[in-house]
Scaffold this motif. Sequence first.
Motif, PDB file in Angstrom:
ATOM      1  N   MET A 117       0.841  -1.209   0.000  1.00 17.02           N
ATOM      2  CA  MET A 117       0.000   0.000   0.000  1.00 17.02           C
ATOM      3  C   MET A 117       0.871   1.252   0.000  1.00 17.02           C
ATOM      4  SD  MET A 117      -3.316  -0.763   2.284  1.00 17.02           S
ATOM      5  CE  MET A 117      -4.187   0.514   1.424  1.00 17.02           C
ATOM      6  N   CYS A 156      -7.950   8.670   5.500  1.00 18.18           N
ATOM      7  CA  CYS A 156      -7.476   7.320   5.134  1.00 18.18           C
ATOM      8  C   CYS A 156      -6.304   6.924   6.028  1.00 18.18           C
ATOM      9  CB  CYS A 156      -7.058   7.276   3.671  1.00 18.18           C
ATOM     10  SG  CYS A 156      -6.359   5.665   3.235  1.00 18.18           S
ATOM     11  N   MET A 157      -6.378   5.720   6.604  1.00 17.68           N
ATOM     12  CA  MET A 157      -5.305   5.259   7.508  1.00 17.68           C
ATOM     13  C   MET A 157      -4.535   4.089   6.899  1.00 17.68           C
ATOM     14  SD  MET A 157      -7.682   3.614  10.462  1.00 17.68           S
ATOM     15  CE  MET A 157      -9.129   2.650  10.040  1.00 17.68           C
ATOM     16  N   THR A 158      -4.660   3.920   5.573  1.00 19.37           N
ATOM     17  CA  THR A 158      -3.925   2.858   4.871  1.00 19.37           C
ATOM     18  C   THR A 158      -4.124   1.498   5.564  1.00 19.37           C
ATOM     19  OG1 THR A 158      -2.258   4.608   4.801  1.00 19.37           O
ATOM     20  CG2 THR A 158      -1.795   2.708   3.490  1.00 19.37           C
ATOM     21  N   CYS A 159      -5.360   1.259   5.984  1.00 19.31           N
ATOM     22  CA  CYS A 159      -5.625   0.016   6.733  1.00 19.31           C
ATOM     23  C   CYS A 159      -5.705  -1.203   5.817  1.00 19.31           C
ATOM     24  CB  CYS A 159      -6.917   0.156   7.535  1.00 19.31           C
ATOM     25  SG  CYS A 159      -8.416   0.294   6.530  1.00 19.31           S
ATOM     26  N   GLY A 160      -6.108  -0.981   4.567  1.00 20.95           N
ATOM     27  CA  GLY A 160      -6.166  -2.098   3.616  1.00 20.95           C
ATOM     28  C   GLY A 160      -7.519  -2.784   3.536  1.00 20.95           C
ATOM     29  N   CYS A 161      -8.523  -2.334   4.320  1.00 29.48           N
ATOM     30  CA  CYS A 161      -9.845  -2.983   4.259  1.00 29.48           C
ATOM     31  C   CYS A 161     -10.419  -2.908   2.846  1.00 29.48           C
ATOM     32  CB  CYS A 161     -10.813  -2.313   5.232  1.00 29.48           C
ATOM     33  SG  CYS A 161     -10.442  -2.633   6.957  1.00 29.48           S
ATOM     34  N   CYS A 162     -10.201  -1.758   2.186  1.00 30.87           N
ATOM     35  CA  CYS A 162     -10.760  -1.589   0.830  1.00 30.87           C
ATOM     36  C   CYS A 162     -10.116  -2.574  -0.138  1.00 30.87           C
ATOM     37  CB  CYS A 162     -10.594  -0.146   0.357  1.00 30.87           C
ATOM     38  SG  CYS A 162      -8.922   0.496   0.516  1.00 30.87           S
ATOM     39  N   ALA A 179      -7.464   3.071  -2.400  1.00 30.62           N
ATOM     40  CA  ALA A 179      -6.948   4.081  -1.449  1.00 30.62           C
ATOM     41  C   ALA A 179      -5.981   5.069  -2.104  1.00 30.62           C
ATOM     42  CB  ALA A 179      -6.317   3.391  -0.237  1.00 30.62           C
ATOM     43  N   CYS A 223     -15.053   0.653   3.952  1.00 26.21           N
ATOM     44  CA  CYS A 223     -14.095   1.634   4.490  1.00 26.21           C
ATOM     45  C   CYS A 223     -14.549   2.104   5.879  1.00 26.21           C
ATOM     46  CB  CYS A 223     -13.951   2.836   3.553  1.00 26.21           C
ATOM     47  SG  CYS A 223     -12.880   4.096   4.286  1.00 26.21           S
ATOM     48  N   PRO A 224     -13.753   1.852   6.916  1.00 21.17           N
ATOM     49  CA  PRO A 224     -14.177   2.228   8.271  1.00 21.17           C
ATOM     50  C   PRO A 224     -14.281   3.732   8.471  1.00 21.17           C
ATOM     51  CG  PRO A 224     -11.914   1.405   8.271  1.00 21.17           C
ATOM     52  CD  PRO A 224     -12.438   1.197   6.896  1.00 21.17           C
ATOM     53  N   LYS A 225     -13.640   4.500   7.592  1.00 25.40           N
ATOM     54  CA  LYS A 225     -13.679   5.956   7.722  1.00 25.40           C
ATOM     55  C   LYS A 225     -14.785   6.570   6.863  1.00 25.40           C
ATOM     56  CE  LYS A 225     -10.381   6.347  10.627  1.00 25.40           C
ATOM     57  NZ  LYS A 225     -10.688   6.794  11.982  1.00 25.40           N
ATOM     58  N   ILE A 227     -14.949   6.895   3.718  1.00 27.97           N
ATOM     59  CA  ILE A 227     -14.402   7.721   2.635  1.00 27.97           C
ATOM     60  C   ILE A 227     -15.186   7.419   1.341  1.00 27.97           C
ATOM     61  CG2 ILE A 227     -12.320   8.169   1.237  1.00 27.97           C
ATOM     62  CD1 ILE A 227     -10.689   7.487   3.764  1.00 27.97           C
ATOM     63  N   LEU A 229     -15.111   6.475  -1.609  1.00 25.79           N
ATOM     64  CA  LEU A 229     -14.117   5.941  -2.553  1.00 25.79           C
ATOM     65  C   LEU A 229     -14.621   5.894  -3.989  1.00 25.79           C
ATOM     66  CD1 LEU A 229     -12.673   3.126  -0.285  1.00 25.79           C
ATOM     67  CD2 LEU A 229     -11.470   5.157  -1.073  1.00 25.79           C
TER      68      LEU A 229
HETATM   69  S1  SF4 Z   1     -10.542   1.175   3.795  1.00 26.80           S
HETATM   70 FE1  SF4 Z   1     -10.674   3.415   3.870  1.00 26.80          FE
HETATM   71  S2  SF4 Z   1      -9.242   3.991   5.484  1.00 26.80           S
HETATM   72 FE2  SF4 Z   1      -8.735   1.899   4.939  1.00 26.80          FE
HETATM   73  S3  SF4 Z   1      -7.137   2.070   3.345  1.00 26.80           S
HETATM   74 FE3  SF4 Z   1      -9.076   1.958   2.308  1.00 26.80          FE
HETATM   75  S4  SF4 Z   1      -9.666   4.102   1.973  1.00 26.80           S
HETATM   76 FE4  SF4 Z   1      -8.101   4.089   3.559  1.00 26.80          FE
END
Ligand code: SF4
Length: 255
Positions: A117, A156-162, A179, A223-225, A227, A229
Amino acid sequence: MAETFILKIYRGTPGNQYWEEFELDLVPFANVISSLMEIEKNPVNRKGEKVDPVVWEQGCLEEVCGSCSMLINGYPRQACTALIEPIIKETGNNTIVLAPFTKFPLVRDLIVDRSIMFDNLKKAHAWIDTDLTFDSGPGPRISPKVQQVMYALSTCMTCGCCSESCPNVNSKTKFMGPAPLSTVRLLNMHPIGMTQRGERLNALMEEGGIAGCGNAQNCVKVCPKGIPLTDSIAEIGRAVTMQALRNIFGRPEDE
Ligand code: SF4
Ligand code: SF4
Ligand code: FES
Protein backbone atom coordinates in the motif's frame (compact mmCIF):
# COMPACT_ATOMS: atom_id res chain seq x y z
CA MET A 1 -19.70 -19.73 36.46
CA ALA A 2 -18.58 -16.77 34.31
CA GLU A 3 -20.04 -16.53 30.84
CA THR A 4 -17.42 -17.30 28.20
CA PHE A 5 -16.84 -16.82 24.49
CA ILE A 6 -14.50 -18.41 21.97
CA LEU A 7 -11.94 -16.82 19.69
CA LYS A 8 -11.36 -19.13 16.73
CA ILE A 9 -8.14 -17.93 15.11
CA TYR A 10 -6.61 -18.82 11.75
CA ARG A 11 -2.96 -18.74 12.66
CA GLY A 12 0.45 -19.92 11.57
CA THR A 13 2.99 -18.99 8.93
CA PRO A 14 2.82 -19.06 5.10
CA GLY A 15 2.09 -22.63 3.99
CA ASN A 16 1.38 -23.76 7.55
CA GLN A 17 -1.88 -22.20 8.68
CA TYR A 18 -4.31 -23.90 11.05
CA TRP A 19 -7.31 -23.06 13.23
CA GLU A 20 -6.93 -22.79 16.97
CA GLU A 21 -9.61 -21.95 19.54
CA PHE A 22 -9.29 -20.12 22.84
CA GLU A 23 -12.03 -19.79 25.47
CA LEU A 24 -12.15 -16.53 27.41
CA ASP A 25 -14.31 -14.98 30.11
CA LEU A 26 -16.79 -12.51 28.71
CA VAL A 27 -16.03 -9.22 30.41
CA PRO A 28 -17.85 -5.94 29.77
CA PHE A 29 -16.32 -3.72 27.07
CA ALA A 30 -13.71 -6.30 26.02
CA ASN A 31 -12.63 -5.90 22.43
CA VAL A 32 -10.69 -8.18 20.10
CA ILE A 33 -7.32 -6.65 21.06
CA SER A 34 -7.91 -6.87 24.82
CA SER A 35 -8.99 -10.51 24.30
CA LEU A 36 -5.81 -11.25 22.34
CA MET A 37 -3.86 -9.69 25.23
CA GLU A 38 -5.61 -12.11 27.61
CA ILE A 39 -4.48 -15.01 25.40
CA GLU A 40 -0.95 -13.58 25.40
CA LYS A 41 -0.91 -13.68 29.22
CA ASN A 42 -2.00 -17.30 29.28
CA PRO A 43 -1.65 -18.96 25.85
CA VAL A 44 -3.56 -22.18 26.54
CA ASN A 45 -5.92 -23.37 23.81
CA ARG A 46 -9.34 -24.95 24.25
CA LYS A 47 -7.77 -28.40 24.33
CA GLY A 48 -5.79 -27.29 27.38
CA GLU A 49 -2.47 -27.23 25.48
CA LYS A 50 0.11 -24.52 26.18
CA VAL A 51 0.84 -22.94 22.77
CA ASP A 52 2.84 -20.06 21.32
CA PRO A 53 1.05 -16.75 22.00
CA VAL A 54 -0.95 -15.44 19.05
CA VAL A 55 0.72 -12.46 17.36
CA TRP A 56 -1.01 -9.43 15.89
CA GLU A 57 -0.19 -5.81 15.13
CA GLN A 58 -1.47 -2.73 16.93
CA GLY A 59 -0.57 0.91 17.30
CA CYS A 60 -3.00 3.66 18.22
CA LEU A 61 -5.82 1.54 19.72
CA GLU A 62 -8.32 4.15 18.51
CA GLU A 63 -8.92 3.31 14.83
CA VAL A 64 -6.42 5.80 13.48
CA CYS A 65 -3.33 3.80 12.46
CA GLY A 66 -5.02 0.85 10.74
CA SER A 67 -2.34 -1.60 11.85
CA CYS A 68 -4.70 -3.94 13.73
CA SER A 69 -6.87 -4.60 10.65
CA MET A 70 -7.94 -8.21 10.18
CA LEU A 71 -10.92 -10.31 9.16
CA ILE A 72 -13.38 -10.52 12.05
CA ASN A 73 -16.15 -13.00 11.25
CA GLY A 74 -15.00 -12.61 7.64
CA TYR A 75 -15.38 -8.82 7.60
CA PRO A 76 -12.34 -6.52 7.18
CA ARG A 77 -12.17 -4.16 10.15
CA GLN A 78 -10.01 -2.93 13.03
CA ALA A 79 -9.58 -5.23 16.02
CA CYS A 80 -9.18 -2.31 18.45
CA THR A 81 -12.74 -1.10 17.90
CA ALA A 82 -14.36 -4.52 17.56
CA LEU A 83 -16.23 -4.94 20.86
CA ILE A 84 -16.92 -8.55 21.79
CA GLU A 85 -20.40 -8.25 23.31
CA PRO A 86 -22.06 -6.44 20.38
CA ILE A 87 -20.56 -8.96 17.93
CA ILE A 88 -21.97 -11.89 19.92
CA LYS A 89 -25.33 -10.12 20.19
CA GLU A 90 -25.42 -9.39 16.46
CA THR A 91 -24.50 -12.90 15.34
CA GLY A 92 -26.18 -14.85 18.15
CA ASN A 93 -23.01 -16.93 18.27
CA ASN A 94 -20.42 -16.90 21.04
CA THR A 95 -17.62 -17.92 18.66
CA ILE A 96 -15.80 -15.05 16.93
CA VAL A 97 -13.59 -15.97 13.99
CA LEU A 98 -10.33 -14.05 13.43
CA ALA A 99 -8.15 -14.38 10.35
CA PRO A 100 -5.41 -12.36 8.71
CA PHE A 101 -6.10 -10.39 5.53
CA THR A 102 -5.78 -12.52 2.41
CA LYS A 103 -4.68 -9.88 -0.13
CA PHE A 104 -1.35 -9.12 1.54
CA PRO A 105 1.60 -11.44 2.21
CA LEU A 106 1.18 -13.31 5.49
CA VAL A 107 3.88 -12.75 8.10
CA ARG A 108 2.52 -14.81 10.99
CA ASP A 109 -0.85 -15.43 12.70
CA LEU A 110 -2.83 -12.19 12.29
CA ILE A 111 0.04 -10.08 10.92
CA VAL A 112 0.32 -9.34 7.21
CA ASP A 113 2.77 -7.16 5.31
CA ARG A 114 0.88 -4.13 3.98
CA SER A 115 3.99 -2.46 2.46
CA ILE A 116 2.48 -2.72 -1.02
CA MET A 117 0.00 0.00 0.00
CA PHE A 118 2.85 2.37 0.83
CA ASP A 119 4.74 1.37 -2.34
CA ASN A 120 1.62 2.22 -4.35
CA LEU A 121 1.40 5.63 -2.67
CA LYS A 122 5.01 6.21 -3.71
CA LYS A 123 4.22 5.14 -7.30
CA ALA A 124 1.36 7.65 -7.40
CA HIS A 125 3.54 10.53 -6.13
CA ALA A 126 1.21 10.78 -3.11
CA TRP A 127 2.84 13.78 -1.49
CA ILE A 128 3.22 17.49 -2.23
CA ASP A 129 6.68 18.85 -3.08
CA THR A 130 7.30 22.18 -1.39
CA ASP A 131 10.35 24.36 -0.97
CA LEU A 132 10.67 25.18 2.73
CA THR A 133 14.00 26.97 2.38
CA PHE A 134 12.23 30.35 2.43
CA ASP A 135 9.08 31.76 4.03
CA SER A 136 6.50 31.70 1.26
CA GLY A 137 3.83 33.34 3.44
CA PRO A 138 0.33 32.06 4.08
CA GLY A 139 -0.85 29.38 1.68
CA PRO A 140 -3.68 29.87 -0.78
CA ARG A 141 -7.18 29.93 0.71
CA ILE A 142 -9.32 26.81 0.40
CA SER A 143 -13.09 27.21 0.63
CA PRO A 144 -14.87 25.48 3.56
CA LYS A 145 -16.82 23.35 1.06
CA VAL A 146 -13.61 22.02 -0.52
CA GLN A 147 -12.02 21.66 2.92
CA GLN A 148 -14.89 19.42 3.96
CA VAL A 149 -14.31 17.03 1.07
CA MET A 150 -10.55 17.12 1.59
CA TYR A 151 -10.93 16.37 5.28
CA ALA A 152 -12.98 13.26 4.58
CA LEU A 153 -10.37 12.04 2.08
CA SER A 154 -7.51 12.79 4.49
CA THR A 155 -8.81 10.32 7.09
CA CYS A 156 -7.48 7.32 5.13
CA MET A 157 -5.31 5.26 7.51
CA THR A 158 -3.93 2.86 4.87
CA CYS A 159 -5.63 0.02 6.73
CA GLY A 160 -6.17 -2.10 3.62
CA CYS A 161 -9.84 -2.98 4.26
CA CYS A 162 -10.76 -1.59 0.83
CA SER A 163 -8.12 -3.67 -0.95
CA GLU A 164 -9.13 -6.76 1.01
CA SER A 165 -12.73 -6.42 -0.16
CA CYS A 166 -11.91 -5.48 -3.77
CA PRO A 167 -12.30 -8.37 -6.24
CA ASN A 168 -9.85 -6.65 -8.59
CA VAL A 169 -7.01 -6.67 -6.06
CA ASN A 170 -5.66 -10.18 -6.43
CA SER A 171 -2.53 -12.12 -7.35
CA LYS A 172 -3.36 -11.94 -11.08
CA THR A 173 -3.47 -8.14 -11.28
CA LYS A 174 -1.28 -5.24 -10.24
CA PHE A 175 -4.26 -3.04 -9.40
CA MET A 176 -3.21 -0.73 -6.57
CA GLY A 177 -6.70 -0.62 -5.04
CA PRO A 178 -8.84 2.44 -4.35
CA ALA A 179 -6.95 4.08 -1.45
CA PRO A 180 -4.10 5.60 -3.52
CA LEU A 181 -6.62 6.80 -6.12
CA SER A 182 -8.52 8.65 -3.41
CA THR A 183 -5.31 10.07 -1.95
CA VAL A 184 -4.34 11.39 -5.39
CA ARG A 185 -7.74 13.10 -5.54
CA LEU A 186 -7.00 14.72 -2.17
CA LEU A 187 -3.55 15.97 -3.17
CA ASN A 188 -4.76 17.21 -6.56
CA MET A 189 -7.46 19.26 -4.83
CA HIS A 190 -4.83 21.17 -2.88
CA PRO A 191 -3.86 24.46 -4.59
CA ILE A 192 -0.15 23.64 -4.32
CA GLY A 193 -0.56 19.90 -4.83
CA MET A 194 -2.48 20.67 -8.01
CA THR A 195 0.74 21.95 -9.63
CA GLN A 196 2.07 18.36 -9.59
CA ARG A 197 -1.16 16.67 -10.63
CA GLY A 198 0.26 15.66 -14.03
CA GLU A 199 2.85 13.44 -12.40
CA ARG A 200 0.23 11.71 -10.26
CA LEU A 201 -2.34 11.28 -13.01
CA ASN A 202 0.24 9.96 -15.47
CA ALA A 203 1.27 7.37 -12.85
CA LEU A 204 -2.35 6.27 -12.59
CA MET A 205 -2.44 5.59 -16.35
CA GLU A 206 0.21 2.91 -15.90
CA GLU A 207 -0.47 -0.78 -15.26
CA GLY A 208 -2.07 -1.17 -11.83
CA GLY A 209 -3.66 2.29 -11.99
CA ILE A 210 -7.24 3.45 -12.48
CA ALA A 211 -7.96 1.02 -15.35
CA GLY A 212 -7.78 -1.86 -12.86
CA CYS A 213 -10.98 -0.79 -11.10
CA GLY A 214 -13.99 -2.86 -12.18
CA ASN A 215 -16.47 -0.67 -10.29
CA ALA A 216 -17.69 -3.46 -7.99
CA GLN A 217 -18.09 -0.85 -5.20
CA ASN A 218 -17.22 -3.22 -2.34
CA CYS A 219 -14.53 -0.81 -1.18
CA VAL A 220 -16.86 2.02 -0.29
CA LYS A 221 -19.03 -0.32 1.80
CA VAL A 222 -16.18 -1.52 4.02
CA CYS A 223 -14.10 1.63 4.49
CA PRO A 224 -14.18 2.23 8.27
CA LYS A 225 -13.68 5.96 7.72
CA GLY A 226 -16.64 6.27 5.35
CA ILE A 227 -14.40 7.72 2.64
CA PRO A 228 -16.42 8.22 -0.56
CA LEU A 229 -14.12 5.94 -2.55
CA THR A 230 -16.36 5.46 -5.55
CA ASP A 231 -16.76 9.25 -5.90
CA SER A 232 -12.97 9.50 -5.80
CA ILE A 233 -12.59 6.79 -8.44
CA ALA A 234 -15.11 8.59 -10.70
CA GLU A 235 -13.33 11.95 -10.16
CA ILE A 236 -9.93 10.45 -10.83
CA GLY A 237 -11.25 8.65 -13.93
CA ARG A 238 -12.36 12.02 -15.35
CA ALA A 239 -9.09 13.69 -14.32
CA VAL A 240 -7.00 10.95 -15.95
CA THR A 241 -8.96 11.37 -19.21
CA MET A 242 -8.34 15.15 -19.12
CA GLN A 243 -4.67 14.53 -18.41
CA ALA A 244 -4.46 12.13 -21.39
CA LEU A 245 -5.89 14.89 -23.59
CA ARG A 246 -3.43 17.42 -22.15
CA ASN A 247 -0.62 14.95 -22.88
CA ILE A 248 -1.69 14.78 -26.53
CA PHE A 249 -2.54 18.42 -27.11
CA GLY A 250 0.12 20.00 -24.89
CA ARG A 251 -0.11 22.58 -22.11
CA PRO A 252 -0.03 19.71 -19.55
CA GLU A 253 -0.54 21.88 -16.48
CA ASP A 254 -3.40 24.01 -17.84
CA GLU A 255 -6.96 23.67 -16.49
S1 SF4 B 1 -10.54 1.18 3.79
FE1 SF4 B 1 -10.67 3.42 3.87
S2 SF4 B 1 -9.24 3.99 5.48
FE2 SF4 B 1 -8.74 1.90 4.94
S3 SF4 B 1 -7.14 2.07 3.35
FE3 SF4 B 1 -9.08 1.96 2.31
S4 SF4 B 1 -9.67 4.10 1.97
FE4 SF4 B 1 -8.10 4.09 3.56
S1 SF4 C 1 -15.02 0.07 -7.04
FE1 SF4 C 1 -14.76 -2.14 -6.89
S2 SF4 C 1 -13.11 -2.68 -8.29
FE2 SF4 C 1 -13.02 -0.47 -7.89
S3 SF4 C 1 -11.67 -0.27 -6.18
FE3 SF4 C 1 -13.72 -0.37 -5.29
S4 SF4 C 1 -14.04 -2.56 -4.87
FE4 SF4 C 1 -12.26 -2.41 -6.23
S1 FES D 1 -4.52 -0.12 16.72
FE1 FES D 1 -4.58 1.59 15.33
S2 FES D 1 -6.40 1.23 14.24
FE2 FES D 1 -6.42 -0.35 15.71
